[in-house]
Design a protein around this motif. Structure first.
Motif, PDB file in Angstrom:
ATOM      1  N   LEU A  43      75.902  -6.147  30.584  1.00  0.00           N
ATOM      2  CA  LEU A  43      77.116  -6.362  29.820  1.00  0.00           C
ATOM      3  C   LEU A  43      78.316  -6.452  30.736  1.00  0.00           C
ATOM      4  CD1 LEU A  43      76.219  -3.889  27.022  1.00  0.00           C
ATOM      5  CD2 LEU A  43      75.769  -6.317  27.189  1.00  0.00           C
ATOM      6  N   ALA A  94      81.766  -2.228  28.285  1.00  0.00           N
ATOM      7  CA  ALA A  94      81.394  -2.911  27.047  1.00  0.00           C
ATOM      8  C   ALA A  94      80.911  -1.887  26.033  1.00  0.00           C
ATOM      9  CB  ALA A  94      80.322  -3.959  27.293  1.00  0.00           C
ATOM     10  N   ILE A 134      79.838  -7.218  20.375  1.00  0.00           N
ATOM     11  CA  ILE A 134      80.183  -6.713  21.702  1.00  0.00           C
ATOM     12  C   ILE A 134      81.692  -6.732  21.909  1.00  0.00           C
ATOM     13  CG2 ILE A 134      79.863  -7.030  24.176  1.00  0.00           C
ATOM     14  CD1 ILE A 134      77.246  -8.491  23.537  1.00  0.00           C
ATOM     15  N   LEU A 148      84.493  -6.134  24.894  1.00  0.00           N
ATOM     16  CA  LEU A 148      84.462  -6.184  26.346  1.00  0.00           C
ATOM     17  C   LEU A 148      85.752  -5.655  26.963  1.00  0.00           C
ATOM     18  CD1 LEU A 148      82.942  -9.752  26.546  1.00  0.00           C
ATOM     19  CD2 LEU A 148      81.719  -7.609  26.853  1.00  0.00           C
TER      20      LEU A 148
END
Length: 227
Positions: free
Chosen positions: A16, A42, A202, A204
């Motif tokens: 990630l 993440a 997700i 970030l």
């Protein structure tokens, strides 16, 4: 077996990384290189499935069969910190704080501590959580496009200090990329067992305090410390 989740979790979280805008035609291998090179933090959801081929007495036209499935949340901070929080069908956490690896099982009321270096030594995380280049340890080979993803095979380079050439327990490691984001991790071992992990929602480059990865067992919990 519950503790089988930890191997896939260790392999997964290292992929990630920040939200990098890539050209639509960028290869999956180049996307993955950029992720590892620029990864910071993440957080998101995961679903993990253990798969097997149908047995002789089962229909053969449906492909791999799901024999176990878990889901939950993950948090990742490079290098070496993550939380793999399984929420269904049971509650279990795998926590790496940069120095040790902790497995917390709520049903058993048990926490197991072990040194992170030893615990990660046989997984891709031992290499990919570090500062070094992914290409120093793996050959990245672009594979076919399937399930709407660009797949990249990670082929371990020979380790002269390992008895069998490399010390990873997998015969195949693949990552599925979509528009600059890792969406799946596929692990296959020598017995043909397949673990497929998919990622969703997700977030970030979020701010993560170091205390997020601190775990203190509740009063009355059994604590095991392995060397």
């Amino acid at each position: 077996m519950r503790r089988l989740i930890s191997v896939a979790a260790l392999g997964l979280t290292i992929f990630l990384s920040p939200n990098i805008v890539l050209a639509e035609g960028e290869s999956g291998a180049e996307q993955l290189r950029q992720f590892v090179r620029n990864s910071k933090t993440a957080e998101g959801d995961f679903k993990q499935q253990q798969l097997r081929a149908p047995k002789a007495n089962e229909p053969q036209d449906k492909g791999l069969k799901v024999i176990r499935q878990t889901q939950g949340r993950f948090v990742f901070q490079r290098p070496g910190r993550f939380i793999w929080d399984t929420q269904k069908p049971y509650e279990q956490k795998l926590i790496a704080d940069g120095k040790q690896l902790i497995l917390w099982d709520r049903d058993l009321n048990q926490a197991t501590f072990r040194p992170a270096g030893q615990a990660l030594a046989a997984t891709p995380a031992a290499i990919l959580f570090g500062e070094t280049s992914l290409d120093q340890h793996f050959e990245l080979v672009d594979g076919e496009d399937r399930l709407g993803m660009k797949w990249v095979a990670l082929v371990p380079k020979k380790n002269p200090n390992a008895k069998n050439g490399n010390d990873l327990p997998y015969t195949k490691i693949s990552v599925g990329m979509v528009n600059g984001l890792p969406k799946a991790l596929e692990l296959i071992d020598g017995l043909g067992s397949v673990v497929l992990v998919t990622l969703d929602k997700i977030q970030l480059n979020i701010n993560l305090p170091a205390s997020r990865f601190t775990f203190n067992p509740p009063a009355g919990a059994e604590v095991l410390r392995l060397n």
